[in-house]
Scaffold this motif. Sequence first.
Motif, PDB file in Angstrom:
ATOM      1  N   ASN A  63     -12.942  -6.382   5.879  1.00  0.00           N
ATOM      2  CA  ASN A  63     -12.611  -6.397   7.307  1.00  0.00           C
ATOM      3  C   ASN A  63     -12.571  -7.822   7.855  1.00  0.00           C
ATOM      4  O   ASN A  63     -11.668  -8.183   8.624  1.00  0.00           O
ATOM      5  N   ALA A  64     -13.537  -8.633   7.453  1.00  0.00           N
ATOM      6  CA  ALA A  64     -13.599 -10.008   7.943  1.00  0.00           C
ATOM      7  C   ALA A  64     -12.383 -10.809   7.484  1.00  0.00           C
ATOM      8  O   ALA A  64     -11.771 -11.539   8.273  1.00  0.00           O
ATOM      9  N   LEU A  65     -12.027 -10.671   6.217  1.00  0.00           N
ATOM     10  CA  LEU A  65     -10.875 -11.407   5.699  1.00  0.00           C
ATOM     11  C   LEU A  65      -9.576 -10.893   6.317  1.00  0.00           C
ATOM     12  O   LEU A  65      -8.671 -11.672   6.629  1.00  0.00           O
ATOM     13  N   HIS A  66      -9.487  -9.581   6.496  1.00  0.00           N
ATOM     14  CA  HIS A  66      -8.284  -8.978   7.062  1.00  0.00           C
ATOM     15  C   HIS A  66      -8.046  -9.456   8.494  1.00  0.00           C
ATOM     16  O   HIS A  66      -6.895  -9.511   8.952  1.00  0.00           O
ATOM     17  N   ASN A  67      -9.107  -9.805   9.182  1.00  0.00           N
ATOM     18  CA  ASN A  67      -8.996 -10.239  10.571  1.00  0.00           C
ATOM     19  C   ASN A  67      -8.616 -11.711  10.722  1.00  0.00           C
ATOM     20  O   ASN A  67      -8.422 -12.191  11.841  1.00  0.00           O
ATOM     21  N   VAL A  68      -8.512 -12.438   9.605  1.00  0.00           N
ATOM     22  CA  VAL A  68      -8.081 -13.838   9.662  1.00  0.00           C
ATOM     23  C   VAL A  68      -6.550 -13.854   9.647  1.00  0.00           C
ATOM     24  O   VAL A  68      -5.933 -13.358   8.702  1.00  0.00           O
ATOM     25  N   PRO A  69      -5.907 -14.413  10.652  1.00  0.00           N
ATOM     26  CA  PRO A  69      -4.445 -14.293  10.799  1.00  0.00           C
ATOM     27  C   PRO A  69      -3.639 -14.812   9.613  1.00  0.00           C
ATOM     28  O   PRO A  69      -2.595 -14.244   9.290  1.00  0.00           O
ATOM     29  N   ASP A  70      -4.083 -15.888   8.953  1.00  0.00           N
ATOM     30  CA  ASP A  70      -3.279 -16.471   7.888  1.00  0.00           C
ATOM     31  C   ASP A  70      -3.719 -16.035   6.496  1.00  0.00           C
ATOM     32  O   ASP A  70      -3.311 -16.612   5.500  1.00  0.00           O
ATOM     33  N   VAL A  71      -4.555 -14.997   6.423  1.00  0.00           N
ATOM     34  CA  VAL A  71      -5.036 -14.489   5.134  1.00  0.00           C
ATOM     35  C   VAL A  71      -4.462 -13.096   4.873  1.00  0.00           C
ATOM     36  O   VAL A  71      -4.581 -12.200   5.717  1.00  0.00           O
ATOM     37  N   LEU A  72      -3.824 -12.941   3.725  1.00  0.00           N
ATOM     38  CA  LEU A  72      -3.330 -11.643   3.270  1.00  0.00           C
ATOM     39  C   LEU A  72      -4.215 -11.148   2.136  1.00  0.00           C
ATOM     40  O   LEU A  72      -4.786 -11.945   1.390  1.00  0.00           O
ATOM     41  N   LEU A  73      -4.308  -9.835   2.006  1.00  0.00           N
ATOM     42  CA  LEU A  73      -5.110  -9.229   0.944  1.00  0.00           C
ATOM     43  C   LEU A  73      -4.218  -8.442  -0.008  1.00  0.00           C
ATOM     44  O   LEU A  73      -3.239  -7.825   0.415  1.00  0.00           O
ATOM     45  N   GLY A  74      -4.575  -8.466  -1.276  1.00  0.00           N
ATOM     46  CA  GLY A  74      -3.837  -7.717  -2.282  1.00  0.00           C
ATOM     47  C   GLY A  74      -4.773  -7.116  -3.315  1.00  0.00           C
ATOM     48  O   GLY A  74      -5.972  -7.399  -3.336  1.00  0.00           O
ATOM     49  N   VAL A  75      -4.201  -6.289  -4.179  1.00  0.00           N
ATOM     50  CA  VAL A  75      -4.942  -5.640  -5.260  1.00  0.00           C
ATOM     51  C   VAL A  75      -4.180  -5.836  -6.565  1.00  0.00           C
ATOM     52  O   VAL A  75      -2.947  -5.751  -6.598  1.00  0.00           O
ATOM     53  N   ALA A  76      -4.932  -6.110  -7.627  1.00  0.00           N
ATOM     54  CA  ALA A  76      -4.368  -6.135  -8.976  1.00  0.00           C
ATOM     55  C   ALA A  76      -5.346  -5.390  -9.877  1.00  0.00           C
ATOM     56  O   ALA A  76      -6.457  -5.864 -10.123  1.00  0.00           O
TER      57      ALA A  76
ATOM     58  N   ALA B 263      -5.793   1.287   2.566  1.00  0.00           N
ATOM     59  CA  ALA B 263      -4.394   0.975   2.247  1.00  0.00           C
ATOM     60  C   ALA B 263      -3.765  -0.022   3.222  1.00  0.00           C
ATOM     61  O   ALA B 263      -3.052  -0.938   2.786  1.00  0.00           O
ATOM     62  N   PRO B 264      -3.994   0.103   4.549  1.00  0.00           N
ATOM     63  CA  PRO B 264      -3.349  -0.843   5.475  1.00  0.00           C
ATOM     64  C   PRO B 264      -3.797  -2.288   5.295  1.00  0.00           C
ATOM     65  O   PRO B 264      -3.115  -3.206   5.759  1.00  0.00           O
ATOM     66  N   LYS B 265      -4.925  -2.502   4.636  1.00  0.00           N
ATOM     67  CA  LYS B 265      -5.441  -3.859   4.492  1.00  0.00           C
ATOM     68  C   LYS B 265      -4.742  -4.637   3.376  1.00  0.00           C
ATOM     69  O   LYS B 265      -4.741  -5.873   3.380  1.00  0.00           O
ATOM     70  N   PHE B 266      -4.158  -3.934   2.410  1.00  0.00           N
ATOM     71  CA  PHE B 266      -3.597  -4.598   1.242  1.00  0.00           C
ATOM     72  C   PHE B 266      -2.071  -4.601   1.310  1.00  0.00           C
ATOM     73  O   PHE B 266      -1.422  -3.566   1.158  1.00  0.00           O
ATOM     74  N   VAL B 267      -1.515  -5.786   1.507  1.00  0.00           N
ATOM     75  CA  VAL B 267      -0.066  -5.894   1.679  1.00  0.00           C
ATOM     76  C   VAL B 267       0.677  -5.884   0.351  1.00  0.00           C
ATOM     77  O   VAL B 267       1.889  -5.663   0.320  1.00  0.00           O
ATOM     78  N   THR B 268      -0.028  -6.128  -0.750  1.00  0.00           N
ATOM     79  CA  THR B 268       0.576  -6.052  -2.071  1.00  0.00           C
ATOM     80  C   THR B 268      -0.397  -5.335  -2.996  1.00  0.00           C
ATOM     81  O   THR B 268      -1.595  -5.642  -3.004  1.00  0.00           O
TER      82      THR B 268
ATOM     83  N   ASP C 235      -3.995   4.905  -5.101  1.00  0.00           N
ATOM     84  CA  ASP C 235      -3.656   5.540  -3.827  1.00  0.00           C
ATOM     85  C   ASP C 235      -4.786   6.458  -3.353  1.00  0.00           C
ATOM     86  O   ASP C 235      -5.136   6.462  -2.165  1.00  0.00           O
ATOM     87  N   LYS C 236      -5.340   7.232  -4.269  1.00  0.00           N
ATOM     88  CA  LYS C 236      -6.431   8.148  -3.915  1.00  0.00           C
ATOM     89  C   LYS C 236      -7.652   7.367  -3.429  1.00  0.00           C
ATOM     90  O   LYS C 236      -8.308   7.748  -2.445  1.00  0.00           O
ATOM     91  N   LEU C 237      -7.951   6.274  -4.120  1.00  0.00           N
ATOM     92  CA  LEU C 237      -9.114   5.480  -3.747  1.00  0.00           C
ATOM     93  C   LEU C 237      -8.928   4.826  -2.379  1.00  0.00           C
ATOM     94  O   LEU C 237      -9.816   4.889  -1.518  1.00  0.00           O
ATOM     95  N   LEU C 238      -7.788   4.205  -2.166  1.00  0.00           N
ATOM     96  CA  LEU C 238      -7.545   3.538  -0.889  1.00  0.00           C
ATOM     97  C   LEU C 238      -7.525   4.535   0.261  1.00  0.00           C
ATOM     98  O   LEU C 238      -8.000   4.245   1.367  1.00  0.00           O
ATOM     99  N   GLU C 239      -6.983   5.714  -0.004  1.00  0.00           N
ATOM    100  CA  GLU C 239      -6.958   6.755   1.022  1.00  0.00           C
ATOM    101  C   GLU C 239      -8.374   7.195   1.394  1.00  0.00           C
ATOM    102  O   GLU C 239      -8.687   7.404   2.572  1.00  0.00           O
TER     103      GLU C 239
END
Length: 227
Positions: free
Chosen positions: A103-116, A134-139, A125-129
């Motif tokens: 949540n803290a990182l997601h709230n920083v305007p110039d920081v994007l989050l992803g998953v690998a 899901a809305p926090k990870f742009v990739t 998908d099941k886990l993020l749901e």
Amino acid sequence: MDAPLRLVIFDVDGTLVDSQAVIVACMKAAFSEVGLAAPERADILSGVGLSLHMLMPLLAPSASAAAHEALSTAYKSAFMAHREETGVAASSPLYPGALECLNALHNVPDVLLGVATGKSKRGLDKLLEAFDLAPKFVTQQVADFHPSKPHPAMILTALQETGVDAQHAVMVGDTSFDMDMAASAGVRSVGVTWGYHGRDRLGGATRMVDNFQALPDVLNEMWENKQ
């Protein structure tokens, strides 16, 4: 001057969620179904992060390719059955501090989050749901569409999708596979010490952290070119 766009890419199992109990139980169930002796718990967990088609030959080196395929299928079935029985959140709980950090990182305007992750798209998908993440990870990069870690394809695709330069991206993970993948992709890495590979196997990490509370400050230091 505006700050550059930054990307933090997270591994999942052993980094964001503690899924070791369900992984071990389902792996043992898979080996039992195929009629093979189950590997030791430590051996199972040491391979977490690899795609199943790479993991099974390591866990059953003397078995045939057909047996490896059968093990992969049996593991997926056991995992889905366990998830349906217990629920995603119960079988793979978030580590303490994970949600607050995201949540803290997601709230920083110039920081994007992803998953690998070595998970399948369906599994991710099941886990993020379950955790409304899901809305926090742009990739979101998964095993279905890439070679297994430590091949750099997941990170390279995440960089391409987000338009972030490699120098402004960081991979966060708990295994040597994550650290090696990051190095191959030309990005820095943070090894987390609470996961499935011990500190002694995370020597390739740029930095290490012992809890989620420390991660934001470490990332800021790295982006300011302080190693």
